[in-house]
Design a protein around this motif. Structure first.
Motif, PDB file in Angstrom:
ATOM      1  N   VAL A 146       0.844  -1.201   0.000  1.00  0.00           N
ATOM      2  CA  VAL A 146       0.000   0.000   0.000  1.00  0.00           C
ATOM      3  C   VAL A 146       0.879   1.251   0.000  1.00  0.00           C
ATOM      4  CG1 VAL A 146      -1.677   1.331   1.362  1.00  0.00           C
ATOM      5  CG2 VAL A 146      -1.948  -1.140   1.143  1.00  0.00           C
ATOM      6  N   PHE A 147       1.926   1.236   0.828  1.00  0.00           N
ATOM      7  CA  PHE A 147       2.793   2.415   0.950  1.00  0.00           C
ATOM      8  C   PHE A 147       3.767   2.569  -0.220  1.00  0.00           C
ATOM      9  CE2 PHE A 147       1.329   2.628   5.334  1.00  0.00           C
ATOM     10  CZ  PHE A 147       1.293   3.996   5.551  1.00  0.00           C
ATOM     11  N   SER A 148       3.767   1.621  -1.140  1.00  0.00           N
ATOM     12  CA  SER A 148       4.683   1.762  -2.278  1.00  0.00           C
ATOM     13  C   SER A 148       4.228   2.909  -3.194  1.00  0.00           C
ATOM     14  CB  SER A 148       4.762   0.449  -3.060  1.00  0.00           C
ATOM     15  OG  SER A 148       3.517   0.182  -3.652  1.00  0.00           O
ATOM     16  N   SER A 149       2.946   3.321  -3.076  1.00  0.00           N
ATOM     17  CA  SER A 149       2.490   4.412  -3.945  1.00  0.00           C
ATOM     18  C   SER A 149       2.100   5.670  -3.164  1.00  0.00           C
ATOM     19  CB  SER A 149       1.322   3.935  -4.816  1.00  0.00           C
ATOM     20  OG  SER A 149       0.339   3.331  -4.026  1.00  0.00           O
ATOM     21  N   THR A 150       2.391   5.687  -1.873  1.00  0.00           N
ATOM     22  CA  THR A 150       2.129   6.891  -1.082  1.00  0.00           C
ATOM     23  C   THR A 150       3.048   6.898   0.154  1.00  0.00           C
ATOM     24  OG1 THR A 150       0.426   8.189   0.041  1.00  0.00           O
ATOM     25  CG2 THR A 150       0.224   5.813   0.242  1.00  0.00           C
ATOM     26  N   ASP A 151       3.306   8.085   0.685  1.00  0.00           N
ATOM     27  CA  ASP A 151       4.187   8.157   1.856  1.00  0.00           C
ATOM     28  C   ASP A 151       3.419   8.153   3.167  1.00  0.00           C
ATOM     29  OD1 ASP A 151       6.450   8.222   0.331  1.00  0.00           O
ATOM     30  OD2 ASP A 151       6.388  10.400   0.080  1.00  0.00           O
ATOM     31  N   LEU A 152       2.240   8.759   3.124  1.00  0.00           N
ATOM     32  CA  LEU A 152       1.441   8.885   4.351  1.00  0.00           C
ATOM     33  C   LEU A 152       0.012   8.415   4.134  1.00  0.00           C
ATOM     34  CD1 LEU A 152       2.422  12.460   5.641  1.00  0.00           C
ATOM     35  CD2 LEU A 152       3.091  10.290   6.684  1.00  0.00           C
ATOM     36  N   ILE A 153      -0.509   7.680   5.120  1.00  0.00           N
ATOM     37  CA  ILE A 153      -1.938   7.329   5.100  1.00  0.00           C
ATOM     38  C   ILE A 153      -2.496   7.686   6.482  1.00  0.00           C
ATOM     39  CG2 ILE A 153      -3.637   5.458   4.999  1.00  0.00           C
ATOM     40  CD1 ILE A 153      -1.917   4.087   2.948  1.00  0.00           C
ATOM     41  N   GLY A 154      -3.501   8.533   6.481  1.00  0.00           N
ATOM     42  CA  GLY A 154      -4.075   8.977   7.748  1.00  0.00           C
ATOM     43  C   GLY A 154      -3.037   9.661   8.629  1.00  0.00           C
ATOM     44  N   GLY A 155      -2.047  10.325   8.015  1.00  0.00           N
ATOM     45  CA  GLY A 155      -1.019  11.038   8.762  1.00  0.00           C
ATOM     46  C   GLY A 155       0.069  10.139   9.334  1.00  0.00           C
ATOM     47  N   ARG A 156       0.070   8.854   8.961  1.00  0.00           N
ATOM     48  CA  ARG A 156       1.083   7.921   9.483  1.00  0.00           C
ATOM     49  C   ARG A 156       1.935   7.380   8.334  1.00  0.00           C
ATOM     50  NH1 ARG A 156      -3.838   6.510  11.564  1.00  0.00           N
ATOM     51  NH2 ARG A 156      -4.121   6.904  13.774  1.00  0.00           N
ATOM     52  N   ASP A 157       3.230   7.191   8.634  1.00  0.00           N
ATOM     53  CA  ASP A 157       4.097   6.596   7.607  1.00  0.00           C
ATOM     54  C   ASP A 157       4.178   5.073   7.817  1.00  0.00           C
ATOM     55  OD1 ASP A 157       5.689   6.289   9.788  1.00  0.00           O
ATOM     56  OD2 ASP A 157       7.239   7.709   9.159  1.00  0.00           O
ATOM     57  N   PHE A 158       4.918   4.411   6.952  1.00  0.00           N
ATOM     58  CA  PHE A 158       4.995   2.948   6.985  1.00  0.00           C
ATOM     59  C   PHE A 158       5.560   2.439   8.317  1.00  0.00           C
ATOM     60  CE2 PHE A 158       7.389  -1.016   5.718  1.00  0.00           C
ATOM     61  CZ  PHE A 158       6.275  -1.832   5.723  1.00  0.00           C
ATOM     62  N   GLY A 159       6.617   3.110   8.788  1.00  0.00           N
ATOM     63  CA  GLY A 159       7.255   2.703  10.053  1.00  0.00           C
ATOM     64  C   GLY A 159       6.256   2.736  11.208  1.00  0.00           C
ATOM     65  N   THR A 160       5.416   3.779  11.227  1.00  0.00           N
ATOM     66  CA  THR A 160       4.407   3.901  12.293  1.00  0.00           C
ATOM     67  C   THR A 160       3.398   2.755  12.191  1.00  0.00           C
ATOM     68  OG1 THR A 160       4.651   6.278  12.029  1.00  0.00           O
ATOM     69  CG2 THR A 160       2.823   5.540  13.391  1.00  0.00           C
ATOM     70  N   TYR A 161       3.047   2.384  10.950  1.00  0.00           N
ATOM     71  CA  TYR A 161       2.102   1.278  10.780  1.00  0.00           C
ATOM     72  C   TYR A 161       2.696  -0.035  11.291  1.00  0.00           C
ATOM     73  CZ  TYR A 161      -1.909   3.304   8.517  1.00  0.00           C
ATOM     74  OH  TYR A 161      -3.065   4.013   8.289  1.00  0.00           O
TER      75      TYR A 161
END
Lengths: 259, 257
Positions: free
Chosen positions: B46-61
């Protein structure tokens, strides 16, 4: 064969009787299992409100894949889902009653209780397939997709029989059945998002790719890899024979529950 | 004093139940491992095409998934199945004739089970604490405990409905569905959108998994408000369970003797 059909009929009638007794719970379950599917789809919708594709799959393609996996897992649940009750039967003493019956123990365990909930999911899964596949996939090749699915369901059934057999070697304490069920929850996603090693395991080792990924990809992109299908058919046949033998051998370790 | 001794006895019983079921430890560990590994790759895609989702980055997820997994390990006991089975077989009468409230028996047994799992999987929590810092870890411990207590009470509350339905399948499905989507088990609840979250946040569910993690990720900000909210919900659920149980008891029929 005729005897098995008579038995199956008896088991189904018995189960329908049970469902009539527990009517309220049955109705709640039926409604909730529908809501669960809606929530699953809603989750994908939420993710797609942030991105355009996941692992190269667009929203409708992923929904189509979801429908395909839901249909095949519902088929498995209807035909083999009660294998999960084996642990309960071993502990409650029910297994002894099953062994007294003049029929194959594996068949008796499979159909001791039947759930109609998968039927519900089957209908929902088919609806999702129709809605998202309509005008987008080549339905003339649905027969090939069906063959892939049959291989997937049959292989999964054999793997679950093997997983259930583990109970007899662990003093009835452990079976990887639920771990495999957990793994199956992720078959709704395109397997191409996983690393090559995991992809190979899910295609060749435990051929769960046949439950959704391969047939859905085939219908969407009109790409069928014959070698996969031949491998899958061979796997399903060998797994069926092997798992039945292992189950019979494992059953010989049954010590009874002194009930 | 006697009441406290009885509660401790039930708590120890819960610990023992969990200790002796060795198979369940392997099952829990493997199930968690599979869930984490596959969700990791899902979110990575999912994060391969965006940096932030709902204000969170991949590491936070990834941290979110780890913390969620730890809390799920404390919330695995199938009360609905067992209470439903006891009602069906009539074995429930053995629990009802004990000189102790049935709900209290269940609550402390469940706390014992959760306590055992919390200790068993504590190395994993120690490993994650490096990602959220000391303040985050302490707030996670407090809110995670309150979240687990709320979950236990909610589970018992739902299990009481089997007094009427007698079978637990539908009720368990309903409970799992609620937890899956409203508690933040698989994804942060606020990802459902501002309107949906505005409704869900006034329920006890986000406090079970989502809020403890969110506060921990924010380094403990909002701890007090979240703790008070969760205490209130735990109290409300205890009250509702008590009410439901007394209604249910009137419907219990014992055949034979």
């Amino acid at each position: 064969m005729a005897g098995k059909i008579t038995l199956l009929h008896t088991f189904i009638m018995m189960h329908l009787k049970t469902m009539r007794v527990y009517k309220k719970d049955f109705l709640i379950g039926l409604v909730v299992s529908l809501i669960t599917v809606v929530f699953d789809l809603l989750f994908l919708k939420v993710v797609f409100s942030h991105v355009d594709q996941i692992g190269g799959w667009t929203e409708w393609q992923l929904m189509f894949l979801y429908g395909m996996v839901t249909v095949n897992l519902a088929m498995f649940q209807m035909l083999y889902g009660n294998l999960r009750s084996l642990k309960g039967y071993l502990f409650s003493g029910e297994m002894e009653r099953i062994l007294w019956q003049p029929c194959c123990p594996l068949f008796a365990v499979r159909f001791r209780a039947l759930s109609v909930a998968p039927l519900n999911r089957l209908i929902v899964g088919m609806t999702v397939l129709m809605v998202y596949g309509s005008g987008r996939v080549n339905w003339s090749e649905v027969g090939v997709a069906f063959m892939y699915s049959a291989v997937g369901v049959s292989s999964l059934a054999s793997i679950m029989v093997l997983a259930s057999s583990v109970l007899f070697y662990t003093h009835y304490l452990y079976t990887p059945y639920d771990n495999i069920t957990e793994l199956l929850k992720y078959m709704h996603y395109p397997l191409s998002i996983f690393p090559p090693g995991v992809f190979k395991v899910l295609t060749l080792g435990l051929p769960f790719a046949f439950l959704g990924y391969l047939p859905a990809k085939g219908l969407i992109y009109a790409e069928w890899e014959l070698s996969f299908l031949i491998y899958g058919i061979l796997f399903a046949i060998v797994a069926k024979v092997f798992s039945n033998r292992v189950f019979r051998k494992a059953l010989s370790r049954f010590e009874g529950s002194n009930i | 004093m006697r009441a406290i001794k009885l509660k401790i006895a039930w708590l120890i019983a819960g610990v023992k139940v969990q200790y002796f079921d060795k198979g369940i430890h392997i099952d829990t560990l493997l199930r968690g491992g599979i869930q984490f590994a596959l969700m990791y790759y899902f979110w990575k895609a999912v994060f391969s095409s965006t940096d932030l989702i709902g204000g969170r980055d991949f590491g936070t997820y990834v941290t979110y998934l780890m913390l969620s997994l730890y809390l799920q390990w404390l919330m695995g006991y199938p009360n609905i199945h067992f209470i439903g089975r006891d009602i069906k077989t009539g074995a429930i009468v053995n629990a009802l004739i004990r000189p102790m409230d049935y709900g209290v028996q269940m609550r402390y047994k469940n706390i014992g089970i959760a306590l055992f799992n919390a200790l068993l999987f504590s190395p994993f929590l120690i490993f994650i604490s490096g990602r959220i810092g000391l303040k985050g870890s302490l707030s996670f411990l407090l809110l995670g405990t309150l979240g687990t207590l709320t979950y236990i009470q909610f589970d018992i509350f739902m299990a009481y409905f089997t007094f009427w339905t007698e079978n637990g399948w539908g009720i368990a499905l309903l409970k799992n569905g609620i937890l899956m989507f409203f508690s933040g088990k698989l994804f942060p609840t606020d990802l459902l959108g501002p309107h949906a979250y505005a409704l869900i946040k006034f329920s006890p569910f986000p406090g079970m998994i989502f809020r403890p993690i969110q506060v921990a990720l924010n380094g403990g900000d909002g701890l007090l408000g979240a703790a008070v909210t969760q205490c209130v919900w735990a109290g409300v659920l205890i009250g509702l369970s008590h009410f439901l149980f007394h209604r249910a008891q009137k419907d219990v029929m014992i055949n034979g003797g």
